[in-house]
Design an enzyme around this catalytic site. Structure first.
Site, mmCIF file in Angstrom:
data_model
loop_
_atom_site.group_PDB
_atom_site.id
_atom_site.type_symbol
_atom_site.label_atom_id
_atom_site.label_comp_id
_atom_site.label_asym_id
_atom_site.label_seq_id
_atom_site.Cartn_x
_atom_site.Cartn_y
_atom_site.Cartn_z
ATOM 1 N N LYS A 255 42.397 33.888 25.177
ATOM 2 C CA LYS A 255 42.594 33.820 25.660
ATOM 3 C C LYS A 255 40.730 34.202 26.759
ATOM 4 O O LYS A 255 40.010 35.120 27.151
ATOM 5 C CB LYS A 255 42.641 35.262 27.222
ATOM 6 C CG LYS A 255 42.634 35.273 28.549
ATOM 7 C CD LYS A 255 43.306 36.509 29.498
ATOM 8 C CE LYS A 255 42.982 36.231 30.782
ATOM 9 N NZ LYS A 255 43.587 37.182 31.648
ATOM 10 N N ASP A 260 38.460 35.274 36.393
ATOM 11 C CA ASP A 260 39.807 35.616 37.459
ATOM 12 C C ASP A 260 39.508 35.663 38.496
ATOM 13 O O ASP A 260 39.607 37.504 38.995
ATOM 14 C CB ASP A 260 40.290 36.341 35.721
ATOM 15 C CG ASP A 260 41.732 37.158 36.731
ATOM 16 O OD1 ASP A 260 42.392 36.316 37.524
ATOM 17 O OD2 ASP A 260 42.601 37.685 35.700
ATOM 18 N N LYS A 267 42.538 39.400 43.927
ATOM 19 C CA LYS A 267 42.324 41.006 44.084
ATOM 20 C C LYS A 267 41.238 41.220 45.043
ATOM 21 O O LYS A 267 40.799 40.638 45.322
ATOM 22 C CB LYS A 267 41.340 40.489 42.270
ATOM 23 C CG LYS A 267 42.181 40.628 40.787
ATOM 24 C CD LYS A 267 40.916 40.415 39.733
ATOM 25 C CE LYS A 267 41.884 40.420 38.759
ATOM 26 N NZ LYS A 267 43.064 41.226 38.249
ATOM 27 N N ASP A 278 36.631 38.029 31.590
ATOM 28 C CA ASP A 278 38.099 37.774 31.188
ATOM 29 C C ASP A 278 38.273 36.630 30.164
ATOM 30 O O ASP A 278 39.767 36.660 29.718
ATOM 31 C CB ASP A 278 38.638 37.219 32.511
ATOM 32 C CG ASP A 278 40.081 38.148 32.576
ATOM 33 O OD1 ASP A 278 41.349 38.659 31.571
ATOM 34 O OD2 ASP A 278 40.740 36.962 33.560
ATOM 35 N N ASP A 337 48.242 36.162 39.528
ATOM 36 C CA ASP A 337 47.075 37.359 38.575
ATOM 37 C C ASP A 337 47.385 37.166 37.157
ATOM 38 O O ASP A 337 46.810 37.868 36.857
ATOM 39 C CB ASP A 337 46.081 38.503 39.671
ATOM 40 C CG ASP A 337 45.220 39.479 39.343
ATOM 41 O OD1 ASP A 337 44.437 38.650 38.752
ATOM 42 O OD2 ASP A 337 45.419 40.463 40.010
ATOM 43 N N GLU A 339 47.864 35.495 35.084
ATOM 44 C CA GLU A 339 47.208 34.172 34.890
ATOM 45 C C GLU A 339 46.999 34.184 33.260
ATOM 46 O O GLU A 339 47.423 33.167 32.179
ATOM 47 C CB GLU A 339 46.543 33.467 35.299
ATOM 48 C CG GLU A 339 44.980 33.940 34.513
ATOM 49 C CD GLU A 339 44.860 35.478 34.870
ATOM 50 O OE1 GLU A 339 45.122 36.621 35.241
ATOM 51 O OE2 GLU A 339 43.864 35.617 33.823
ATOM 52 N N ARG A 341 48.979 35.873 30.852
ATOM 53 C CA ARG A 341 50.181 35.304 29.545
ATOM 54 C C ARG A 341 50.703 33.298 29.782
ATOM 55 O O ARG A 341 51.218 33.090 28.838
ATOM 56 C CB ARG A 341 51.141 36.104 30.611
ATOM 57 C CG ARG A 341 51.603 36.175 31.692
ATOM 58 C CD ARG A 341 52.055 36.969 31.885
ATOM 59 N NE ARG A 341 51.613 38.476 32.321
ATOM 60 C CZ ARG A 341 51.457 39.444 32.833
ATOM 61 N NH1 ARG A 341 52.980 39.927 32.818
ATOM 62 N NH2 ARG A 341 50.591 40.578 32.887
HETATM 63 N N1 BES Z 1 42.032 39.758 33.819
HETATM 64 C C1 BES Z 1 42.860 40.982 34.626
HETATM 65 C C2 BES Z 1 43.816 41.814 33.596
HETATM 66 C C3 BES Z 1 42.769 43.302 33.688
HETATM 67 C C4 BES Z 1 42.364 43.600 34.828
HETATM 68 C C5 BES Z 1 41.770 42.800 32.594
HETATM 69 C C6 BES Z 1 41.041 44.727 35.136
HETATM 70 C C7 BES Z 1 40.979 44.788 32.826
HETATM 71 C C8 BES Z 1 40.739 45.301 33.910
HETATM 72 C C9 BES Z 1 44.781 39.488 33.751
HETATM 73 O O1 BES Z 1 44.777 38.733 34.212
HETATM 74 C C10 BES Z 1 45.231 40.798 34.919
HETATM 75 O O2 BES Z 1 44.914 40.128 36.456
HETATM 76 N N2 BES Z 1 46.396 41.053 35.202
HETATM 77 C C11 BES Z 1 47.087 41.693 36.244
HETATM 78 C C12 BES Z 1 49.021 41.411 36.199
HETATM 79 C C13 BES Z 1 49.845 42.120 37.276
HETATM 80 C C14 BES Z 1 49.217 40.988 37.784
HETATM 81 C C15 BES Z 1 51.107 42.126 36.961
HETATM 82 C C16 BES Z 1 46.991 42.859 36.366
HETATM 83 O O3 BES Z 1 46.846 43.843 34.907
HETATM 84 O O4 BES Z 1 46.590 43.573 37.575
HETATM 85 ZN ZN ZN Z 2 43.380 37.845 33.684
HETATM 86 MN MN MN Z 3 44.376 38.269 36.528
#
Ligand code: BES
Ligand code: ZN
Ligand code: MN
Length: 483
Positions: A255, A260, A267, A278, A337, A339, A341
């Protein structure tokens, strides 16, 4: 840094010619194992109550009578295992890396180090001497440490471990460095340039697909994430051909979200700066390719890196938008968010063309994985027990641990959508698992594993920075496959 093995002189460790000597002693019976002036100094320190022979304890001694090295540190390990050695080394190297030490000699009292101990020594030294300078040229001068010797009786057997350690450490440091670079420096274009530089230096093949290529391939999910940003997207393809042409390759997918924000599903502000990390999966793929190429491993390896930013703008994808992935499956983007996947699913479909022996994707994918496993173990998902076992034991060998998570069919129901083949999110509960279930829908054509490194790719707080994980795990996995 120069890493060597050193046979102890017949007079023992006290006669080793180095600026500093780090002695790792095990909590059980260390004084008998150490004759001569070092043993006497150790016994005196214990008798005086200045050193307790308990794991995690350490002591610095200057100019010990009868010892050639001017600086001596003693670090106590729980036992002679590699894991305990690694912990003791981290404490001991910290005591000696500063100051005038140019040549550090390291010994394990009372046991013979193995090649795995040698590898771990390199990892610890590399970790402790790394300095970020890319946007901070004023950072303090690097440690004077230039040479590290591992003292052992049968030192020749350890050279392989030192060599492997150096290649892995170089890959891990590369991953760490790229992750640390801020989002305005480390853009998709920057990652592509780094990939090209890596390819040139290490004999890899590289190809960078641009937006028009990605459009032609029909990567609608990747394009949806990338569409708001002014930074051009990149899809990086790297190849290391170390085995026969006919041998099916392992494909690593990383990834590469260089920042992000969450997009329209923005966020919250606190800690958002950490979303420059990220692209940790992409960095891990680049670092692993570096290590594998440096070791000239007899394996065929492909690295795929979909890279873009996830931003809000007038061109952003919106919650409820439906896109068509390269696989033909449609996705309702309920949360912009989620993104990672979306860019990975198209890369997983692209991976099919390599007829891979296995595909492993690596991603800072979910905050939920951090809740589940914290910051010590990476979340591991695998379509077969055999592949899971390979990756788990590779993590053990590399001191880079993972933990297997479930992929039961029941979790898949959370992805149902009224307007597309699937939504891109499920409920909060089990969020790391539903993310993996989403990816699994694109990985049916081969053996597949997914590493959620959201909790392990970087550290927050005072020591904020990339870790370079899971380069050790992945490199060990590939070395084992190379036979
Ligand atoms: N890059 C983030 C995941 C992340 C968040 C990694 C905080 C480390 C610390 C990812 O893109 C994301 O935002 N995932 C969301 C998914 C949700 C919207 C289903 C998450 O984990 O909040
Ligand atoms: Zn992310
Ligand atoms: Mn995200």
């Amino acid at each position: 840094m120069d890493f060597k093995t050193l046979s102890a002189p017949k007079e023992g460790l006290a006669a080793v010619a180095a600026d500093a000597l780090l002695l790792v002693v095990t909590a059980a019976a260390p004084t008998e194992a150490l004759p001569g002036p070092l043993g006497a100094a150790l016994k005196a320190a214990v008798d005086a109550g200045d050193l307790t022979l308990k794991a995690g304890q350490q002591l610095y001694l200057h100019r010990v009578a009868g010892v050639k090295a001017a600086r001596v540190a003693v670090a106590v390990a729980a036992d002679a295992s590699v894991a305990a050695w690694r912990k003791a080394l981290a404490a001991g190297v910290a005591l000696l890396k500063a100051g005038g030490t140019r040549h550090l000699a390291v010994a394990l009292a009372g046991a013979e180090p193995t090649d795995a101990h040698a590898e771990a020594l390199v990892a610890v030294v590399a970790d402790q001497t790394y300095l970020y300078r890319h946007t901070k040229p004023s950072a303090p001068a690097a440690s004077a440490l230039a040479k590290v010797s591992l003292v052992a009786d049968k030192s020749a057997a350890l050279d392989g471990g030192l060599r492997r350690g150096q290649a892995i450490a170089a890959g891990q440091t590369l991953a760490r460095e790229l992750a640390n670079r801020p989002g305005n420096h480390c853009t998709p274009t920057h990652l592509a340039a780094e990939a090209k530089g890596l390819a040139k230096a290490h004999g890899l093949k590289v190809e960078v697909l641009e937006r028009k290529d990605v459009e032609k391939l029909g990567m609608g999910a990747f394009l949806a994430v990338a569409q708001a940003s002014h930074q051009p997207l990149k899809f990086i393809v790297l190849r290391w051909n170390g085995a026969a042409k006919s041998a099916a390759p392992v494909v690593l997918v990383g990834k590469g979200i260089t920042f992000d924000t969450g997009g329209v599903s923005l966020k919250p502000a606190p800690e958002m700066d950490e979303m420059k990390f990220d692209m940790g999966g992409a960095a891990g793929v680049l670092g692993t390719l570096r290590a594998v190429a440096e070791l000239r491993a007899k394996v065929n390896l492909v690295g795929l890196i979909p890279s873009c930013e996830n931003l809000p703008s007038g061109r952003s994808v919106k919650p409820g938008d439906v896109v068509t992935s390269m696989s033909g499956q449609t996705i309702e983007i309920l949360n912009t968010d989620a993104e990672g996947r979306l860019i990975l699913c198209d890369a997983l479909t692209y991976a099919e063309r390599f007829k891979p022996a296995a595909v492993v994707d690596i991603a800072t994918l979910t905050g939920a994985c951090v809740i589940a496993l914290g910051h010590h173990r990476t979340g591991l998902y695998a379509s077969t027990d055999a592949l899971a076992g390979e990756l788990l034991s590779a993590g053990e060998r590399g001191g880079d641990l993972a933990w297997r998570m479930p992929l039961d069919a029941e979790y898949d129901e959370a992805l149902k959508s009224s307007f597309a083949d699937m939504g891109n999110v499920g409920p909060r509960a089990g969020g790391s698992i539903t993310a993996a279930k989403f990816l699994q829908r694109y990985a049916g054509a081969y053996d597949w594993a997914h590493l959620d490194i959201a909790g392990t790719a970087w550290k927050s707080g005072a020591a904020k920075g990339g870790t370079g994980r899971p380069v050790p795990l992945l490199t060990h996995f590939l070395l084992a496959r190379a036979g």
